[in-house]
Enzyme design. Sequence first.
Site, PDB file in Angstrom:
ATOM      1  CB  THR A 175      -0.850   0.040   0.930  1.00 36.11           C
ATOM      2  OG1 THR A 175      -1.833  -1.237   1.210  1.00 36.11           O
ATOM      3  CG2 THR A 175      -1.744   1.364   1.074  1.00 36.11           C
ATOM      4  CE  LYS A 193      -5.363  -1.645   2.098  1.00 35.13           C
ATOM      5  NZ  LYS A 193      -4.096  -2.369   1.959  1.00 35.13           N
ATOM      6  CE  LYS A 251       2.477   1.871   4.755  1.00 35.72           C
ATOM      7  NZ  LYS A 251       1.846   1.012   3.640  1.00 35.72           N
TER       8      LYS A 251
END
Length: 292
Positions: free
Chosen positions: A101, A176, A244
């Site tokens: 990701t 995502k 993150k």
Amino acid sequence: MELTSKPVLGFIGIGVMGESMVRNLIKAGYRTLIYTRTKKKAEALITEGAEWQETIKDLASKSDVVMTMVGYPKDVEEVYIGENGILENARSQAILIDFTTSSPSLAEEIYEHALSKQLYALDAPVSGGDVGAKEGRLSIMIGGEQEVFEKVQPILEVMGQNIVLQGPAGAGQHTKMCNQIAIASNMIGVCEAIVYAEKAGLNPTTVLKSIESGAAGSWSLSNLAPRMISNRLEPGFYVKHFIKDMTIALESARQMDMLIPGLELSKQLYEDLAERGEEDSGTQALVTLFRD
């Protein structure tokens, strides 16, 4: 661009997710080369048939399909870009798949750089956690070209069940971000529900049986609430990696001038959790904030 029926696969990054993904590829009969920063982490896979490579350069030069599952965008840059990276050392016509990701803009950059080297890149972040990785039923969100996607679809089907080409380069990463935005606010609700049940004197496991199959149902409720109830905080997905992801999503949302208060609150709560020393715990550790 042609692939043999059993192309040589290279896989970089043997963490919580990557190890299970590689194991499924080996079980499916693929010759799989692996590299990670610490060889010790790869010993179990080596005994199961994976072939250790000393450098990224060695792995890239021997693989028909190079796959990566690393931690942060800076790690993606490190393994792809530079004289010792994938883009400079992969075989001509190789296909590159990044499951990390990462930033949509970085995915686009890698795609363009790959084309200039006669390589083909897909951004392919996944969802489903450690359980989905072990059972080969990850959701895989793809950004890239239709023809390239079709070439590697049999490989992807070893690791996932819900595999969708979302659009051009970067589209997988944007998808995502949608996934992580939906999870972020949902995790707050799951934690509040479990702690509410506990404080009301209910059996939270019994409560879960009633609510997980109704309108409140979600993956997080079914898979992470039981871990919360039994205080199992080991990572299926690290707190630090979720922070993150939320940071990337917030940056992208702000570039689109989008109001996103749920994500902002969730990120703040997870940063508070990390400051308490839980950055290497699973995301379900958020419940500990609500129990205090």
